[in-house]
Design a protein around this motif. Structure first.
Motif, PDB file in Angstrom:
ATOM      1  N   UNK A 234      -0.636   2.425  -5.445  1.00 60.09           N
ATOM      2  CA  UNK A 234      -1.682   3.357  -5.870  1.00 60.09           C
ATOM      3  C   UNK A 234      -3.078   2.856  -5.490  1.00 60.09           C
ATOM      4  N   UNK A 235      -3.293   1.542  -5.576  1.00 60.64           N
ATOM      5  CA  UNK A 235      -4.594   0.986  -5.155  1.00 60.64           C
ATOM      6  C   UNK A 235      -4.814   1.247  -3.667  1.00 60.64           C
ATOM      7  N   UNK A 236      -3.761   1.052  -2.872  1.00 57.33           N
ATOM      8  CA  UNK A 236      -3.876   1.304  -1.426  1.00 57.33           C
ATOM      9  C   UNK A 236      -4.193   2.768  -1.142  1.00 57.33           C
ATOM     10  N   UNK A 237      -3.572   3.689  -1.902  1.00 55.68           N
ATOM     11  CA  UNK A 237      -3.847   5.123  -1.738  1.00 55.68           C
ATOM     12  C   UNK A 237      -5.309   5.419  -2.069  1.00 55.68           C
ATOM     13  N   UNK A 238      -5.787   4.883  -3.185  1.00 53.95           N
ATOM     14  CA  UNK A 238      -7.171   5.129  -3.624  1.00 53.95           C
ATOM     15  C   UNK A 238      -8.166   4.567  -2.618  1.00 53.95           C
ATOM     16  N   UNK A 239      -7.923   3.329  -2.158  1.00 52.69           N
ATOM     17  CA  UNK A 239      -8.894   2.673  -1.258  1.00 52.69           C
ATOM     18  C   UNK A 239      -8.864   3.255   0.153  1.00 52.69           C
ATOM     19  N   UNK A 240      -7.789   3.986   0.474  1.00 53.79           N
ATOM     20  CA  UNK A 240      -7.745   4.650   1.781  1.00 53.79           C
ATOM     21  C   UNK A 240      -8.482   5.999   1.751  1.00 53.79           C
TER      22      UNK A 240
END
Length: 475
Positions: A234-240
């Motif tokens: 989820x962090x990767x999704x948000x930061x992308x």
């Protein structure tokens, strides 16, 4: 620019299969492992004209779970139909509870990294389990044996902030349920399984992120790995720059990642309405008292007793009360021997040989034998190291402790004259080590004790050896 810091917000939905002989609305057996579709009838198959009759024990067990988790109990409740396409539930709806769960607004306390946390419990409600789908190359098969098996669903508040806290909460909850005597909680049989609701937000924010749900996790290690993986995803999704989608995901333990299954439904999608075939559930004050009085001592109370009466540490007591079988085994063992020594043997040797906590009932010898073993240590008949070997032998045979000690020649050497002779000779042969000890090097003394133990094949009494050695060196 400082990198953003994130935290995870977790709520857990735990499904517990209740330990009743029959299903929730019919007289079919709930026994695990029967041949497919041999434990079914018109009611649990949802055939036209069949009518459900609520199993009273299901209500009693659910209320018991509520009392054990500090919940308020609903005095007059109902059951509702949850409408959804269930391929493994023939009625195409599930009987559950919507706005009037049997239990609500409770909590349990957990300890994680020496910190205490209170995890809120939103609700506990009763419902029926679905059947089991078996997927093959030629299609999907359905086993309806599990359809109608009684469940309670325990829904936590989103108070959990890490995978470690989630594990601690689940272990504590499982322990409470087993102590209450309402389920065997065998995770490998699906009696205790968990859905993980997880979202991510920036640290310090009060706004909840978009949550995902991972279904039917039945292993503590899988749950920890699934939470850590989804947090990272989820962090990767948000930061992308993308947005997290509210969805249901499936955890694949072999690949170590989750996959999207479907977009997540909300309550209105299920079109709940009161089941017209089932009467209201009424819990009188008298019934509530009867159920409350039937609950035995719970893990927190046992933990306090072990610390106050037996002098165990919080860690030791916590481990021993984790499963009711283990706690019962321990209490029986201490009738024969030292509580502290029995605890040490349990935590080191018995737990090591068990391997998995769920296999606790596989201890192959009576608790009295462990108590006798502790007593023999206390009497200086055997050493701690010998005791470890004896536990392994108890695991493999049905012999008594004293039989093993004599047959294996494990009795400690406590003959003072014999030990003095061995130690005097050792001192004469190791003047340099003796000089090092006299110069203040404590390790030199331990080296000499070790030499005595080697010469006697571990049979010399360690305490007596140390006493004689100290006396002879300082003469």
């Amino acid at each position: 620019m400082a990198k953003k810091q994130y935290e995870t917000v977790i709520g857990l939905e735990v499904h517990v299969e209740l330990d009743t002989n029959t299903k929730i609305f019919c007289g079919c057996s709930t026994k695990f492992g029967a041949s497919p579709n041999t434990q079914t009838c018109p009611v649990c198959m949802g055939l036209p004209g069949s009518l459900p009759v609520l199993n009273k024990k299901v209500v009693d067990y659910a209320v018991k779970a509520g009392i054990a988790t500090n919940c308020s109990i609903t005095p007059r409740g109902k059951q509702d139909r949850k409408n959804y396409f269930y391929p493994d539930l023939a009625k195409a709806y599930q009987v559950s509870q919507y706005d009037l769960p049997l239990c609500h607004d409770g909590y349990i306390e957990i300890e994680e990294e020496n910190e205490n946390y209170k995890i809120g419990i939103t609700r506990i409600h009763i419902e029926e389990d679905a059947g089991k789908l078996i997927h093959t190359d030629g299609g999907s098969l359905i086993d309806y044996n599990r359809a109608g098996v009684p469940l309670i669903e325990i829904v936590s508040e989103p108070d959990i902030r890490s995978a470690a806290q989630a594990k601690a909460y689940l272990q504590k909850l499982r322990s409470i349920i087993m102590y209450a005597g309402i389920s065997d909680c065998k995770m490998n049989e699906g009696s205790f399984r968990c859905d993980v609701n997880l979202s991510v937000r920036e640290k310090g924010s009060e706004t909840l992120g978009t949550r995902t749900e991972m279904k039917n996790l039945n292993s503590f290690s899988f749950i920890v790995k699934a939470i850590e993986s989804e947090f990272k995803r989820q962090i990767e999704v948000i930061e992308s720059g993308d947005e997290v989608i509210q969805e249901t995901r499936r955890w694949d333990p072999e690949l170590g990642k989750s996959f999207s299954m479907r977009t997540k439904e909300d309550a209105h999608d299920y079109r709940y309405f009161p089941d017209p075939d089932l009467a209201p559930i009424v819990i009188t004050k008298e019934k509530l008292k009867e159920i409350k009085d039937s609950i035995e001592v719970l893990p927190d109370q046992r933990k306090k007793t072990y610390m106050d009466s037996y002098g165990l540490t919080a860690y030791e007591a916590d481990k021993l009360v984790s499963e009711k079988f283990i706690a019962d085994f321990y209490q029986e063992a201490v009738k024969e021997g030292s509580a502290k020594l029995v605890a040490n043997l349990m935590l080191s040797e018995v737990f090591r040989l068990l391997g998995k906590e769920e296999d606790a009932e596989k201890i192959p010898f009576a608790p009295s034998k462990l108590g006798v073993l502790a007593k023999r240590i206390e009497e200086d008949v055997i050493s701690q190291s010998m005791a470890k070997k004896i536990v392994e032998l108890l695991w493999k045979s049905d012999k008594d402790v004293d039989e093993i000690i004599e047959k294996e020649d494990m009795r400690q050497i406590t003959d003072v004259a014999l030990l003095e002779g061995i130690i005097s000779k050792l001192i004469a042969e190791n003047e340099d080590i003796v000089s090092s000890y006299k110069a203040g090097k404590e390790k030199a003394f331990q080296a000499l004790v070790g030499s005595v133990m080697r010469q006697t094949k571990g049979k010399a009494s360690p305490s007596l050896t140390a006493k004689i050695l100290s006396e002879l060196i300082t003469k």
